[in-house]
Write an enzyme that holds these catalytic residues in place. Structure first.
Site, PDB file in Angstrom:
ATOM      1  CG  ASP A  66      -9.196  32.473 131.017  1.00 27.39           C
ATOM      2  OD1 ASP A  66      -8.383  32.597 131.952  1.00 27.39           O
ATOM      3  OD2 ASP A  66      -8.889  31.965 129.930  1.00 27.39           O
ATOM      4  CG  ASN A 128      -8.245  24.858 120.768  1.00 28.44           C
ATOM      5  OD1 ASN A 128      -7.630  25.782 121.285  1.00 28.44           O
ATOM      6  ND2 ASN A 128      -9.456  24.496 121.171  1.00 28.44           N
ATOM      7  CG  HIS A 130      -8.055  28.229 123.749  1.00 30.03           C
ATOM      8  ND1 HIS A 130      -8.316  26.962 124.207  1.00 30.03           N
ATOM      9  CD2 HIS A 130      -7.165  28.743 124.638  1.00 30.03           C
ATOM     10  CE1 HIS A 130      -7.630  26.730 125.305  1.00 30.03           C
ATOM     11  NE2 HIS A 130      -6.922  27.786 125.586  1.00 30.03           N
ATOM     12  CD  GLU A 135     -11.929  26.241 123.724  1.00 24.08           C
ATOM     13  OE1 GLU A 135     -11.022  26.254 122.866  1.00 24.08           O
ATOM     14  OE2 GLU A 135     -11.827  25.633 124.807  1.00 24.08           O
TER      15      GLU A 135
HETATM   16  C1  GLP Z   1      -5.694  27.804 129.163  1.00 29.81           C
HETATM   17  C2  GLP Z   1      -6.084  29.285 129.441  1.00 29.81           C
HETATM   18  C3  GLP Z   1      -5.482  30.188 128.421  1.00 29.81           C
HETATM   19  C4  GLP Z   1      -4.038  29.747 128.219  1.00 29.81           C
HETATM   20  C5  GLP Z   1      -4.029  28.454 127.469  1.00 29.81           C
HETATM   21  C6  GLP Z   1      -2.651  27.833 127.322  1.00 29.81           C
HETATM   22  O1  GLP Z   1      -6.752  26.938 129.100  1.00 29.81           O
HETATM   23  N1  GLP Z   1      -7.477  29.555 129.534  1.00 29.81           N
HETATM   24  O2  GLP Z   1      -5.562  31.531 128.854  1.00 29.81           O
HETATM   25  O3  GLP Z   1      -3.342  30.705 127.475  1.00 29.81           O
HETATM   26  O4  GLP Z   1      -4.999  27.567 127.966  1.00 29.81           O
HETATM   27  O5  GLP Z   1      -2.228  27.181 128.496  1.00 29.81           O
HETATM   28  P1  GLP Z   1      -0.738  26.800 128.768  1.00 29.81           P
HETATM   29  O6  GLP Z   1       0.006  28.073 128.917  1.00 29.81           O
HETATM   30  O7  GLP Z   1      -0.759  25.999 130.040  1.00 29.81           O
HETATM   31  O8  GLP Z   1      -0.265  26.001 127.599  1.00 29.81           O
END
Ligand code: GLP
Length: 234
Positions: A66, A128, A130, A135
């Site tokens: 993303d 959440n 995702h 989402e």
């Molecule tokens: C982000 C990314 C995701 C990621 C998630 C968890 O917003 N878009 O690809 O897996 O949220 O983030 P983190 O690893 O910092 O907890």
């Protein structure tokens, strides 16, 4: 689904070994990569291995999950910048072989992924549930598209920006259908704020309220959990 519960350091090493073994077996491997804090330890192990053992990334291609939509790609918090700083510039990977969802033509990314199937996809998970930026409520058949970020996701990611107002409201993300086409998936979840999503994935039913639960149907998923992320499991 295979589940491994251990110390984060150990998990970072194990997950990195899976990637390194794949790249050694298949020098033209296609990797699906994630941003966020979860994969950083794994990426650090790839860098150390590359320095010590010269694992070769010359012919590897990468597809990131993303990118924020309304942020210049050279912004310090863009996922392009993140990947360059945390991983790409430390490996002998060719930047021409590194791909991100296209801001002006998201659907093209899904077509590109069909032509270059991902051998191994690294995933984190949002608090959440995702995955990538899909989402809660995203249909399971979604392909690469523009999305509005959930308020909880913007709050989770505000730690990387000066204030919540600066966190982008939109993103372009690989879809759930795209992710499910990866041949192999590694999900990394560390910390208490992932425990509920992990409980839904492992003990719950498949529901689009928790996008991560789509992984229940994938034939080759390994879930790497530290003790906190696993703390709500039966
Ligand atoms: C982000 C990314 C995701 C990621 C998630 C968890 O917003 N878009 O690809 O897996 O949220 O983030 P983190 O690893 O910092 O907890």
């Amino acid at each position: 689904m295979k589940i491994i519960i251990d110390d984060k350091k150990q998990l970072d090493l194990l997950a990195a070994k899976m990637i390194i073994n794949l790249v050694k077996e298949k020098p033209s491997a296609v990797l699906g990569l994630a941003t966020g804090s979860s994969p950083i330890g794994v990426y650090q192990n790839l860098i150390v291995d590359h320095q010590n053992n010269k694992t070769d990334y010359k012919n590897v291609s990468t597809f990131n999950l993303d990118e924020y939509f309304d942020l210049p790609i050279d912004h310090e918090q863009s996922y392009h910048t993140f990947m360059n700083n945390i991983l790409f510039k430390h490996l002998n990977i060719s930047l021409e072989n590194t791909f991100f969802p296209e801001q002006d033509n998201p659907q093209n990314y899904s077509l590109l992924l069909e032509k270059h199937p991902i051998d191994l996809q690294i995933l984190g998970v949002g608090s959440n549930g995702h995955i990538a930026f899909n989402e809660p409520g995203t249909p399971f058949y979604s392909t690469t598209q523009y999305v509005d970020l959930a308020e909880s996701t913007r709050k989770d990611n505000a730690r990387f920006f000066a204030s919540l107002e600066e966190v982008p409201k939109r993103a372009v993300t690989m879809g759930l259908k795209d992710i499910m086409q990866a041949k192999k998936i590694i999900l990394l979840a560390f910390g208490l704020n992932k425990a509920e999503a992990i409980k839904m994935l492992i003990d719950g039913n498949k529901t689009s309220d928790w996008p991560v639960t789509i992984l229940k149907e994938h034939p080759d998923v390994t879930v790497f959990l530290d003790y906190e992320a696993a703390s709500l499991l039966k």
